[in-house]
Scaffold this motif. Sequence first.
Motif, PDB file in Angstrom:
ATOM      1  N   PRO A 396     -23.385  15.057  52.738  1.00 54.80           N
ATOM      2  CA  PRO A 396     -22.977  15.908  51.881  1.00 54.80           C
ATOM      3  C   PRO A 396     -23.422  16.212  50.606  1.00 54.80           C
ATOM      4  N   GLY A 397     -23.879  17.135  49.835  1.00 52.72           N
ATOM      5  CA  GLY A 397     -24.226  17.379  48.706  1.00 52.72           C
ATOM      6  C   GLY A 397     -26.051  17.489  48.522  1.00 52.72           C
ATOM      7  N   GLU A 398     -26.651  17.128  49.856  1.00 47.49           N
ATOM      8  CA  GLU A 398     -27.925  16.992  49.868  1.00 47.49           C
ATOM      9  C   GLU A 398     -28.443  18.323  49.401  1.00 47.49           C
ATOM     10  N   ILE A 399     -29.740  18.237  48.736  1.00 42.21           N
ATOM     11  CA  ILE A 399     -30.423  19.388  48.211  1.00 42.21           C
ATOM     12  C   ILE A 399     -31.980  19.426  48.679  1.00 42.21           C
ATOM     13  N   VAL A 400     -32.558  20.543  48.704  1.00 41.86           N
ATOM     14  CA  VAL A 400     -33.859  20.811  48.891  1.00 41.86           C
ATOM     15  C   VAL A 400     -34.718  21.685  47.565  1.00 41.86           C
ATOM     16  N   LEU A 401     -35.850  21.407  47.012  1.00 39.58           N
ATOM     17  CA  LEU A 401     -36.296  22.052  45.977  1.00 39.58           C
ATOM     18  C   LEU A 401     -37.715  22.620  46.562  1.00 39.58           C
ATOM     19  N   ILE A 402     -37.693  23.858  46.324  1.00 40.73           N
ATOM     20  CA  ILE A 402     -39.114  24.524  46.785  1.00 40.73           C
ATOM     21  C   ILE A 402     -39.536  25.438  45.585  1.00 40.73           C
ATOM     22  N   ASP A 403     -40.863  25.088  45.259  1.00 41.21           N
ATOM     23  CA  ASP A 403     -41.506  25.837  44.148  1.00 41.21           C
ATOM     24  C   ASP A 403     -42.475  26.560  44.885  1.00 41.21           C
ATOM     25  N   TYR A 404     -42.302  28.069  44.845  1.00 38.39           N
ATOM     26  CA  TYR A 404     -43.023  28.893  45.736  1.00 38.39           C
ATOM     27  C   TYR A 404     -44.557  29.192  45.161  1.00 38.39           C
ATOM     28  N   ASN A 407     -46.482  25.904  45.573  1.00 35.60           N
ATOM     29  CA  ASN A 407     -46.602  25.511  47.172  1.00 35.60           C
ATOM     30  C   ASN A 407     -46.175  24.016  47.385  1.00 35.60           C
ATOM     31  N   LEU A 408     -44.789  23.572  46.747  1.00 34.94           N
ATOM     32  CA  LEU A 408     -44.277  22.398  46.403  1.00 34.94           C
ATOM     33  C   LEU A 408     -43.090  22.112  47.163  1.00 34.94           C
ATOM     34  N   ALA A 409     -42.503  21.306  47.738  1.00 33.04           N
ATOM     35  CA  ALA A 409     -41.453  21.049  48.303  1.00 33.04           C
ATOM     36  C   ALA A 409     -40.889  19.718  48.220  1.00 33.04           C
ATOM     37  N   LEU A 410     -39.518  19.450  47.673  1.00 32.07           N
ATOM     38  CA  LEU A 410     -38.870  18.057  47.472  1.00 32.07           C
ATOM     39  C   LEU A 410     -37.820  18.048  48.639  1.00 32.07           C
ATOM     40  N   THR A 411     -38.026  17.286  49.641  1.00 35.01           N
ATOM     41  CA  THR A 411     -36.990  17.666  50.710  1.00 35.01           C
ATOM     42  C   THR A 411     -36.088  16.462  50.919  1.00 35.01           C
ATOM     43  N   GLY A 412     -36.083  15.445  50.026  1.00 33.89           N
ATOM     44  CA  GLY A 412     -34.993  14.355  50.397  1.00 33.89           C
ATOM     45  C   GLY A 412     -35.206  13.607  51.645  1.00 33.89           C
ATOM     46  N   ASP A 413     -34.110  13.616  52.316  1.00 34.86           N
ATOM     47  CA  ASP A 413     -33.961  12.853  53.644  1.00 34.86           C
ATOM     48  C   ASP A 413     -33.962  13.778  54.788  1.00 34.86           C
ATOM     49  N   ILE A 414     -33.733  15.062  54.537  1.00 33.48           N
ATOM     50  CA  ILE A 414     -33.535  16.118  55.635  1.00 33.48           C
ATOM     51  C   ILE A 414     -34.813  16.092  56.233  1.00 33.48           C
ATOM     52  N   PHE A 415     -35.833  16.224  55.550  1.00 34.36           N
ATOM     53  CA  PHE A 415     -37.116  16.238  56.307  1.00 34.36           C
ATOM     54  C   PHE A 415     -37.981  15.069  55.530  1.00 34.36           C
ATOM     55  N   ILE A 416     -38.366  14.025  56.378  1.00 34.79           N
ATOM     56  CA  ILE A 416     -39.198  12.955  56.011  1.00 34.79           C
ATOM     57  C   ILE A 416     -40.335  12.962  57.010  1.00 34.79           C
ATOM     58  N   GLY A 460     -49.593  29.466  53.546  1.00 38.19           N
ATOM     59  CA  GLY A 460     -50.476  28.817  52.529  1.00 38.19           C
ATOM     60  C   GLY A 460     -50.300  27.055  52.867  1.00 38.19           C
ATOM     61  N   ALA A 461     -50.906  26.376  51.892  1.00 40.00           N
ATOM     62  CA  ALA A 461     -50.920  24.927  52.023  1.00 40.00           C
ATOM     63  C   ALA A 461     -50.042  24.280  51.187  1.00 40.00           C
ATOM     64  N   TRP A 462     -49.253  23.627  51.730  1.00 38.86           N
ATOM     65  CA  TRP A 462     -47.950  23.118  51.256  1.00 38.86           C
ATOM     66  C   TRP A 462     -47.942  21.337  50.661  1.00 38.86           C
ATOM     67  N   LYS A 463     -47.452  21.006  49.761  1.00 38.67           N
ATOM     68  CA  LYS A 463     -47.320  19.494  49.560  1.00 38.67           C
ATOM     69  C   LYS A 463     -45.892  19.347  49.543  1.00 38.67           C
ATOM     70  N   ILE A 464     -45.509  18.460  50.868  1.00 39.24           N
ATOM     71  CA  ILE A 464     -44.086  18.125  50.777  1.00 39.24           C
ATOM     72  C   ILE A 464     -43.893  16.675  50.465  1.00 39.24           C
ATOM     73  N   PHE A 465     -43.109  16.650  49.552  1.00 37.82           N
ATOM     74  CA  PHE A 465     -42.500  15.022  48.903  1.00 37.82           C
ATOM     75  C   PHE A 465     -41.256  14.789  49.394  1.00 37.82           C
ATOM     76  N   SER A 466     -41.151  13.915  50.529  1.00 37.25           N
ATOM     77  CA  SER A 466     -39.692  13.624  51.062  1.00 37.25           C
ATOM     78  C   SER A 466     -39.218  12.281  50.490  1.00 37.25           C
ATOM     79  N   GLY A 467     -37.885  11.987  50.951  1.00 39.49           N
ATOM     80  CA  GLY A 467     -37.447  10.683  50.541  1.00 39.49           C
ATOM     81  C   GLY A 467     -38.082   9.354  51.297  1.00 39.49           C
TER      82      GLY A 467
END
Length: 478
Positions: A396-404, A407-416, A460-467
Motif C-alpha cells: 500500500p502507498g506504492e507509486i509510479v512516476l512517468i515523464d511522457y 520517455n522516463l519511468a520510475l516504477t519502484g518494485d511493481i516493475f523490476i 517510443g524508446a523508454w528508460k525504466i528505472f526500477s527498485g
Amino acid sequence: MKKTYITTMPDHIGAFLKASRCFSALGINITRVSYNKAVDSHTLFIDAEGTEEQLRLADAELEKIGYLQNDPARSSIVLIEFCLRDVPGSVSDILTLIDAFHFNISYISSQENGTDYQYFKMGLYVDEPDTVSAFLHEAEKLCRVRVIDYNTSEKVYDNSIFYNTYVMGLSRMMHLSEEYNRRLLVHVNLAMQTLDEQGLSPYRTFDSIHKFAELLAGSKGAEFSPRISSHEITEHTKITLIEPPCGSNITIINSNGKLLFVDTGYACYTEEMLPLLRKMIPEFDSMHKTALITHADVDHCGLLPLFDEIITSHKSAQCLISEYNGENGYREENALHKPYISICKLLTSYEPPQPSKLTVPWENREDLTEPLTQIGFFDFEELHFEVYEGKGGHLPGEIVLIDYAHNLALTGDIFINIRGLTPEQANYNQYAPILMTSVDSAAKLCAEERKAILQRLGVGAWKIFSGHGFMKDYNVTL
C-alpha cells in the motif's frame, strides 16, 4: 506497560509455577508464554503487562531466583566431530578431556560405518567460549577433530540452547548491540512459535534467515561493491544508478545541478554508502538533501534519516509515522509476517525517519478502483512526472512516476528488471522474501499493476528505472 522476559529456568517440575507466582504476587498480567522443550529445554519467553514499578520489582525478583539471563553471549553449544579408532575404550580419553575442561555434553551420536574408525558427534555446552581453542588443541593430540557450524549444518544436531546460539551467530555477523540482541531473540522466538503453531518445521526458514544475514554481512566493508551507471536524459539532466548487492537501488537524478534521490537502500550499508556519496557529491554533507520513496519497504527506506526532506505518498507517510511511533508498518499488520519483518529491521539496523521530514504533495485516494490511479503530478527541474498510485499489489502507498516528455519511468518494485540483476542481487533475491514475507503483498494484483504500467507508456524508446536491477530499455511500437 508491556515487557518481554527471556528467562532461563531449571528443567524440572514447578519451574514455571515459581515464575508465575512471582508475577501474580506483584499484580502483573501474563499476556503470552512461549516454551518448547524440543527447541530449548531452558528458555521460556514471558510477555507481561503491568506498571513500570511492578515490572521493575519483577526484574529484581526473577533475578533473585536466577531466572533472568545475565550474560547469554557467554554460553553456547559447540558441535564437534571426533574421528576415533573403532576399538573398545577409544572414547574414554576424549570423555576424560571433556571432564577436565568442565564441559557438559548436551548431545552425542555415533554409529559404526564398516571402517576402522567411528565418528562421534558431540554437542558441548560451554560457559566460557574462550576455552574452546585450548580444548581443541588438546583434543587434536588424541584424534582428528572437526568443528561443525551449528547455524549452517544441514541437520540440527542439538537444540539445548537454540535461541542463544542462533541469535548470537546473527548478531556477530551484523555487529548488533546488546539491546538489538535482546529484541532479535524475542522475534526469533515469535517466528519459531508462529511456525510451530502452523505445524511447520522451522529449520529451513531459520537456515534461510541465516543465509540472508550472511549475504548482508558479506557485502559490507571492503566487499561492498555496488554497480554504478550513468544515464543521460537531456543535456542538463542525467541519472546515476547505484545498485548495492543487497537491498534497493538508489537512483540519483541530477537536473540543472539539483539532486533528487529516489529510494535509499538498507540502513546497514550507511557506513559504506556515505563515503561513496561524498566522493560522488563533495557537498553531500552540507547540501539540503531530498529523497523520494516509491514505497515504504525497509530495503528502500534505510538511509532516510540522513535526508532533510522525504517526499512520499499519503499511505507511505502513514506507514513511516506508525513505525516511528513504535507501531506496526503495513507488512507487520499481518501477525504471521510480523516476526520476519522485525528480524529484517533488526538485522539491517533500520530506524524510521522523523515525521517532521515527510512531505506529501499528492491527494490521499481511498477509492482506488484501478490497478493504477493518477493522484497528481511531480515536477523536478526539467522533468515533469505524472504520479500514479497502485492498489497495493506490492505494498500500500506504492507509486509510479512517468515523464511522457522524456520517455522516463520510475516504477519502484511493481516493475523490476529481473534480467538486469547482478549475480549478487539475484542471490540476495532468493532469500529476501523469507524476511520480507513475499515479494508482493498480492501477486495477482501486482501483475495487473505491472501490465497497467506498460500500457500507459506511449510509442517510443523508454528508460525504466526500477527498485532492483539495471535500467531497462523498453520500446513501444504501434
